[in-house]
Enzyme design. Structure first.
Site, PDB file in Angstrom:
ATOM      1  N   TYR A  48      -6.264 -15.048 -39.790  1.00  0.00           N
ATOM      2  CA  TYR A  48      -5.106 -15.941 -39.872  1.00  0.00           C
ATOM      3  C   TYR A  48      -5.288 -16.878 -41.060  1.00  0.00           C
ATOM      4  O   TYR A  48      -6.393 -17.372 -41.311  1.00  0.00           O
ATOM      5  CB  TYR A  48      -4.969 -16.742 -38.580  1.00  0.00           C
ATOM      6  CG  TYR A  48      -3.776 -17.674 -38.570  1.00  0.00           C
ATOM      7  CD1 TYR A  48      -2.477 -17.164 -38.604  1.00  0.00           C
ATOM      8  CD2 TYR A  48      -3.941 -19.052 -38.533  1.00  0.00           C
ATOM      9  CE1 TYR A  48      -1.386 -18.017 -38.603  1.00  0.00           C
ATOM     10  CE2 TYR A  48      -2.851 -19.911 -38.523  1.00  0.00           C
ATOM     11  CZ  TYR A  48      -1.578 -19.385 -38.564  1.00  0.00           C
ATOM     12  OH  TYR A  48      -0.498 -20.235 -38.561  1.00  0.00           O
ATOM     13  N   ASP A  62      -0.833 -32.017 -43.457  1.00  0.00           N
ATOM     14  CA  ASP A  62       0.070 -30.893 -43.180  1.00  0.00           C
ATOM     15  C   ASP A  62       1.486 -31.413 -42.962  1.00  0.00           C
ATOM     16  O   ASP A  62       2.002 -31.431 -41.840  1.00  0.00           O
ATOM     17  CB  ASP A  62      -0.435 -30.134 -41.958  1.00  0.00           C
ATOM     18  CG  ASP A  62       0.399 -28.892 -41.646  1.00  0.00           C
ATOM     19  OD1 ASP A  62       1.054 -28.368 -42.571  1.00  0.00           O
ATOM     20  OD2 ASP A  62       0.389 -28.453 -40.473  1.00  0.00           O
ATOM     21  N   ASP A  89       0.775 -18.360 -42.470  1.00  0.00           N
ATOM     22  CA  ASP A  89       1.706 -19.430 -42.109  1.00  0.00           C
ATOM     23  C   ASP A  89       2.582 -19.734 -43.320  1.00  0.00           C
ATOM     24  O   ASP A  89       2.102 -20.218 -44.342  1.00  0.00           O
ATOM     25  CB  ASP A  89       0.884 -20.648 -41.702  1.00  0.00           C
ATOM     26  CG  ASP A  89       1.713 -21.873 -41.355  1.00  0.00           C
ATOM     27  OD1 ASP A  89       2.954 -21.812 -41.450  1.00  0.00           O
ATOM     28  OD2 ASP A  89       1.101 -22.894 -40.986  1.00  0.00           O
ATOM     29  N   ASP A  91       5.243 -21.807 -43.181  1.00  0.00           N
ATOM     30  CA  ASP A  91       5.983 -23.038 -42.884  1.00  0.00           C
ATOM     31  C   ASP A  91       7.450 -22.738 -42.563  1.00  0.00           C
ATOM     32  O   ASP A  91       7.745 -21.880 -41.759  1.00  0.00           O
ATOM     33  CB  ASP A  91       5.834 -24.031 -44.037  1.00  0.00           C
ATOM     34  CG  ASP A  91       4.446 -24.661 -44.087  1.00  0.00           C
ATOM     35  OD1 ASP A  91       3.692 -24.509 -43.116  1.00  0.00           O
ATOM     36  OD2 ASP A  91       4.117 -25.309 -45.099  1.00  0.00           O
ATOM     37  N   GLU A 118       8.935 -21.114 -39.255  1.00  0.00           N
ATOM     38  CA  GLU A 118       9.178 -22.014 -38.136  1.00  0.00           C
ATOM     39  C   GLU A 118      10.553 -22.662 -38.232  1.00  0.00           C
ATOM     40  O   GLU A 118      11.202 -22.628 -39.286  1.00  0.00           O
ATOM     41  CB  GLU A 118       8.089 -23.080 -38.067  1.00  0.00           C
ATOM     42  CG  GLU A 118       8.058 -24.000 -39.263  1.00  0.00           C
ATOM     43  CD  GLU A 118       6.736 -24.751 -39.366  1.00  0.00           C
ATOM     44  OE1 GLU A 118       6.787 -25.994 -39.458  1.00  0.00           O
ATOM     45  OE2 GLU A 118       5.672 -24.112 -39.373  1.00  0.00           O
ATOM     46  N   CYS A 126       2.712 -31.073 -38.541  1.00  0.00           N
ATOM     47  CA  CYS A 126       1.817 -30.285 -37.705  1.00  0.00           C
ATOM     48  C   CYS A 126       2.460 -30.107 -36.335  1.00  0.00           C
ATOM     49  O   CYS A 126       3.013 -31.057 -35.765  1.00  0.00           O
ATOM     50  CB  CYS A 126       0.469 -30.984 -37.578  1.00  0.00           C
ATOM     51  SG  CYS A 126      -0.612 -30.238 -36.329  1.00  0.00           S
ATOM     52  N   ARG A 161       8.343 -18.698 -35.420  1.00  0.00           N
ATOM     53  CA  ARG A 161       7.702 -19.778 -34.666  1.00  0.00           C
ATOM     54  C   ARG A 161       8.764 -20.781 -34.243  1.00  0.00           C
ATOM     55  O   ARG A 161       9.613 -21.164 -35.058  1.00  0.00           O
ATOM     56  CB  ARG A 161       6.650 -20.459 -35.527  1.00  0.00           C
ATOM     57  CG  ARG A 161       6.122 -21.768 -34.934  1.00  0.00           C
ATOM     58  CD  ARG A 161       5.023 -22.356 -35.774  1.00  0.00           C
ATOM     59  NE  ARG A 161       5.050 -23.817 -35.736  1.00  0.00           N
ATOM     60  CZ  ARG A 161       4.182 -24.598 -36.363  1.00  0.00           C
ATOM     61  NH1 ARG A 161       3.208 -24.061 -37.086  1.00  0.00           N
ATOM     62  NH2 ARG A 161       4.277 -25.912 -36.299  1.00  0.00           N
ATOM     63  N   GLU A 191       5.096 -22.642 -30.336  1.00  0.00           N
ATOM     64  CA  GLU A 191       4.096 -23.653 -30.669  1.00  0.00           C
ATOM     65  C   GLU A 191       4.003 -24.723 -29.580  1.00  0.00           C
ATOM     66  O   GLU A 191       4.989 -25.066 -28.925  1.00  0.00           O
ATOM     67  CB  GLU A 191       4.440 -24.305 -32.021  1.00  0.00           C
ATOM     68  CG  GLU A 191       3.489 -25.396 -32.476  1.00  0.00           C
ATOM     69  CD  GLU A 191       2.066 -24.906 -32.720  1.00  0.00           C
ATOM     70  OE1 GLU A 191       1.422 -24.429 -31.750  1.00  0.00           O
ATOM     71  OE2 GLU A 191       1.581 -25.027 -33.860  1.00  0.00           O
ATOM     72  N   ASN A 213      -1.349 -20.089 -29.871  1.00  0.00           N
ATOM     73  CA  ASN A 213      -2.120 -20.892 -30.814  1.00  0.00           C
ATOM     74  C   ASN A 213      -3.135 -21.715 -30.034  1.00  0.00           C
ATOM     75  O   ASN A 213      -2.782 -22.673 -29.359  1.00  0.00           O
ATOM     76  CB  ASN A 213      -1.185 -21.810 -31.602  1.00  0.00           C
ATOM     77  CG  ASN A 213      -1.937 -22.668 -32.618  1.00  0.00           C
ATOM     78  OD1 ASN A 213      -3.121 -22.485 -32.846  1.00  0.00           O
ATOM     79  ND2 ASN A 213      -1.233 -23.613 -33.217  1.00  0.00           N
TER      80      ASN A 213
END
Length: 297
Positions: A48, A62, A89, A91, A118, A126, A161, A191, A213
């Site tokens: 990942y 983040d 990831d 974003d 996401e 985050c 996500r 998430e 996660n």
């Protein structure tokens, strides 16, 4: 040597096979290419690439400060050295739906097996912090739809996500998961799920694979692999675990040097030179180099 043997399409095929295998796929987060090689050596199913880790590695929080170029560059470096499939990831897709489409193509070219988008607003936060917010569902659906339409390799996995559970509650997260699956998402990443019951409810609501996660010090209960498998989870990520371990060890080492004036008592806590060279496959490079310079027509 230099590059892992499997091609990007082969890694994507392996990733999809893992998703459909009925066996939990474990993806620790790699904070650099060398840690990705160690993940592979220890027998995990994938790697990942965490946006939070990349930001931290750059000395940034983040909060959406990293760029597509930075993420793609690190993704290519990691994907290059490991035979394992890598999930990255992405974003929010770095902008509007058209940006999400470009992100899919750029990360596909980087050689990773898949990415996740996401549904947070920009700038994102985050997923395990308070104060985040999510876009309207139709905006998130357009991001997913754009990314799915833009990919050229159908094996490239596009995951969705949702951060809605921590903002609007589990019901909205489930409704969004259904909508994202209908939009073409191959994998759902809910998430900040708090407990096994949340996973059970989401698993019952969607037919596509789901991701858990297991990040430390967050909002989610840390569940073991047996529990996750029993809940029907397909992938588990440990995004920041290796970075946290490495930074803790580095801090302790620097403290010891400061207090003792030498690192002599730290040797048993270090990776030995021979083990580093073995992980790097130093011998193969040496042999190759000797063959180049001794070659004669």
């Amino acid at each position: 040597m230099l590059h892992a043997t499997p091609s990007a399409p082969q890694k994507r095929a392996a990733f999809r096979a893992g998703l459909n295998s009925g066996t939990l796929q474990r993806l620790p987060g790699a904070f650099n290419p060398l840690s990705a090689k160690l993940i592979e050596r220890r027998g995990f199913e994938g790697v990942y690439i965490s946006g939070a880790v990349l930001a931290a590695d750059l000395g940034l929080p983040d909060i959406g400060l990293t760029t597509l170029t930075e993420v793609a560059g690190r993704s290519q470096q990691i994907a290059r050295v490991t035979a394992l499939p890598a999930l990255v990831d992405a974003d929010t897709g770095f902008g509007e739906p058209m940006n999400a489409a470009r992100t899919a193509q750029v990360l596909e070219d980087a050689g990773v097996a898949g990415m996740h988008l996401e549904d947070q607003v920009n700038p994102k936060r985050c997923g395990h912090l308070d104060g985040k917010d999510v876009v309207e569902r139709d905006v998130a659906v357009r991001r997913i739809t754009a990314a799915v339409a833009a990919r050229r390799d159908p094996g490239f996995v596009i995951a969705a996500r949702t951060d809605a559970a921590g903002v609007n509650g589990i019901e909205d997260a489930i409704d969004r998961a259904k909508a994202y699956a209908d939009a073409g998402a191959d994998l759902i990443f809910p998430e900040a799920m708090r407990n096994p019951a949340d996973f059970e409810r989401l698993r019952a609501a969607v037919d596509v694979p789901i991701l858990a996660n297991m990040t430390e010090f967050g909002k989610s209960e840390l569940l073991d692999v047996q529990t996750l498998e029993s809940l029907g989870v397909n992938i588990v990520i440990y995004p920041v675990t290796l970075l946290r371990l490495a930074m803790h060890a580095a801090d302790a080492g620097l403290t010891a040097i400061t207090e003792q004036g030498t690192q002599a008592e730290l040797l048993d806590r270090m990776q030995h030179r021979r083990d580093l060279y073995d992980l790097l496959d130093y011998e193969s490079y040496s042999t190759f180099d000797e063959n180049v310079f001794t070659f004669r027509l």
